[in-house]
Design a protein around this motif. Structure first.
Motif, short mmCIF file in Angstrom:
data_model
loop_
_atom_site.label_atom_id
_atom_site.label_comp_id
_atom_site.label_asym_id
_atom_site.label_seq_id
_atom_site.Cartn_x
_atom_site.Cartn_y
_atom_site.Cartn_z
N SER A 54 42.29 38.08 31.87
CA SER A 54 41.41 37.12 31.58
C SER A 54 40.75 36.68 32.77
CB SER A 54 41.76 35.83 30.80
OG SER A 54 42.83 35.28 31.44
N ALA A 55 41.05 37.35 33.83
CA ALA A 55 40.26 37.14 35.29
C ALA A 55 38.89 37.55 35.16
CB ALA A 55 41.21 37.27 36.36
N PRO A 56 38.20 37.27 35.99
CA PRO A 56 36.73 37.81 36.04
C PRO A 56 36.81 39.25 36.58
CG PRO A 56 36.47 35.52 36.74
CD PRO A 56 38.12 35.98 36.69
N VAL A 57 35.83 40.19 36.44
CA VAL A 57 35.96 41.41 36.85
C VAL A 57 34.97 41.28 37.97
CG1 VAL A 57 35.13 43.68 36.44
CG2 VAL A 57 36.25 42.37 34.60
N THR A 58 35.13 41.98 39.41
CA THR A 58 34.53 42.30 40.42
C THR A 58 34.26 43.93 40.43
OG1 THR A 58 35.46 40.31 41.53
CG2 THR A 58 34.16 42.04 42.99
N PRO A 59 33.02 44.16 40.12
CA PRO A 59 32.91 45.58 40.20
C PRO A 59 32.68 46.19 41.55
CG PRO A 59 31.37 44.50 38.66
CD PRO A 59 31.91 43.56 39.47
N GLY A 60 33.01 47.65 41.71
CA GLY A 60 33.15 47.82 43.14
C GLY A 60 34.32 48.35 43.80
N THR A 61 34.56 47.74 44.83
CA THR A 61 35.92 47.77 45.38
C THR A 61 36.61 46.69 45.80
OG1 THR A 61 35.07 49.77 46.42
CG2 THR A 61 37.12 48.76 47.51
N THR A 62 37.76 46.40 45.29
CA THR A 62 38.63 45.20 45.39
C THR A 62 39.88 45.64 46.33
OG1 THR A 62 37.97 44.40 43.21
CG2 THR A 62 39.96 43.50 44.67
N LEU A 63 39.72 45.26 47.61
CA LEU A 63 40.79 45.56 48.52
C LEU A 63 41.92 44.68 48.27
CD1 LEU A 63 38.68 45.48 51.75
CD2 LEU A 63 39.28 47.54 50.35
N HIS A 164 51.26 49.48 26.44
CA HIS A 164 50.12 50.13 26.21
C HIS A 164 49.07 49.29 25.82
CE1 HIS A 164 47.34 52.84 23.25
NE2 HIS A 164 47.86 53.65 24.30
N ARG A 165 49.32 48.10 25.31
CA ARG A 165 48.24 47.08 24.85
C ARG A 165 47.69 46.53 26.31
NH1 ARG A 165 51.41 44.76 21.64
NH2 ARG A 165 52.39 43.20 22.78
N MET A 166 48.54 46.07 27.32
CA MET A 166 48.14 45.61 28.42
C MET A 166 47.08 46.76 28.99
SD MET A 166 51.22 44.04 30.48
CE MET A 166 52.20 44.99 30.32
N MET A 167 47.29 47.99 28.92
CA MET A 167 46.58 48.96 29.53
C MET A 167 45.18 49.16 29.00
SD MET A 167 49.33 52.18 31.03
CE MET A 167 49.96 52.22 29.73
N VAL A 168 45.15 49.25 27.74
CA VAL A 168 43.82 49.31 27.00
C VAL A 168 42.99 48.36 26.92
CG1 VAL A 168 42.92 49.61 24.62
CG2 VAL A 168 44.88 51.15 25.42
N ALA A 169 43.51 47.11 27.34
CA ALA A 169 42.66 45.69 27.28
C ALA A 169 42.04 45.52 28.64
CB ALA A 169 43.65 44.62 26.84
N THR A 170 42.70 46.23 29.57
CA THR A 170 42.04 45.94 30.77
C THR A 170 40.60 46.79 31.10
OG1 THR A 170 44.31 46.08 32.08
CG2 THR A 170 42.34 47.02 33.27
N ASP A 171 39.77 45.97 31.87
CA ASP A 171 38.50 46.08 32.02
C ASP A 171 38.42 47.21 32.92
OD1 ASP A 171 35.81 46.15 33.29
OD2 ASP A 171 35.26 44.48 31.80
N PRO A 172 37.78 48.45 32.42
CA PRO A 172 37.59 49.75 33.25
C PRO A 172 37.10 49.46 34.68
CG PRO A 172 36.86 50.21 31.20
CD PRO A 172 36.97 48.71 31.21
N GLU A 173 36.00 48.57 34.81
CA GLU A 173 35.45 48.39 36.12
C GLU A 173 36.45 47.48 37.02
OE1 GLU A 173 32.51 49.23 37.30
OE2 GLU A 173 31.32 49.74 35.71
N GLY A 174 37.37 46.68 36.45
CA GLY A 174 38.21 45.65 37.44
C GLY A 174 39.30 46.89 37.80
#
Length: 255
Positions: A54-63, A164-174
């Motif tokens: 449920s954390a915000p998504v930062t697109p691009g690159t997260t180091l 599997h549920r955790m993986m599928v629920a993850t935002d692809p951009e994140g």
């Protein structure tokens, strides 16, 4: 980059603080068995990393350093001066980055199913390609493909379903941003030789992502560390064999 852990964390129990960092592409619920067990004796904090749960998504690159600064900011916000810091897989690499940036805050380390070496040129390419693929296809094809490497094929059906549920629920951009960041990670092997706090290294016997020999090498590098190999588990022994994982963690915290 400002901290992106807002209210996306679990904070339970009282006592000495235990802060747990999840792996990719999961969320803080991967620590549910540990939160349940250790909140009876410790203050357990488990955040969703930026781009996950449920954390915000930062697109691009997260180091890894971005994630580490988020961990420090959360500890500051919660008034936790010193804590035992544990992480699994990518979470373990974030833990190493935390130790590089602010070792004075860390009273103990838990490195589970992780490895300290920098990415190889081929690995960097593969991570970037996987990042593009996740954005293009979404998480489900990847989740289907890797499920029985994340957990052993013989794992409990409920554990498989949770993973599997955790993986599928993850935002692809994140997830993609984190993959691009891990492609750039530094080599932590020299850092490990300077660790001065009690360190527990845990690995599943059947982990193919970070095999037992990686854990043995870390154990040899970290002075005075403890190595525990969890039988009948792959990359997520904390979920696959929670009783055994918790026993190792309990011994570490009470030593």
């Amino acid at each position: 980059m400002a901290s992106e852990i807002t209210n996306a964390y679990t904070d339970r129990g009282t006592g000495d603080a235990l802060l747990l960092v999840h792996g990719h592409p999961f969320d803080r619920t991967m620590w549910d068995p540990q939160i349940e067990e250790f909140a009876r004796t410790h203050r357990v904090v488990a955040p969703d990393l930026r781009g996950y749960g449920s954390a915000p998504v930062t697109p691009g690159t997260t180091l890894l350093s971005d994630f580490a600064e988020d961990v420090r900011a959360l500890a500051d916000r919660l008034g936790i001066a010193r804590f035992t810091l544990g992480g699994l897989s990518m979470g373990g690499q974030i833990v190493m980055e935390c130790y590089r940036l602010f070792p004075e805050r860390i009273s103990g380390l838990v490195l589970a199913d992780t490895f300290p070496a920098a990415e190889t040129p081929a690995g960097r390419t593969a991570r970037r390609e996987m990042a593009d693929r996740l954005v293009r296809e979404g998480m489900k094809p990847y989740a289907d493909e890797v499920l029985e490497k994340m957990v052993a094929p013989y794992a409990d059906a409920d554990v498989k379903a949770h993973v599997h549920r955790m993986m599928v629920a993850t935002d692809p951009e994140g997830a993609a941003a984190a993959l691009r960041g891990r492609a750039e990670r530094p080599d932590y092997r020299e850092l490990l030789s300077t660790v001065t706090v009690p360190t527990l290294i845990v690995v599943g016997r059947d982990d193919t992502y970070t095999p037992v020999e990686d854990a043995e090498a870390m154990h040899a590098a970290v002075p005075g560390s403890t190595l525990v190999v969890v039988e009948s588990a792959a990359h997520l022994p904390n979920l696959e064999r929670p009783a055994e994982f918790n026993a190792a963690l309990r011994a570490h915290l009470t030593a």
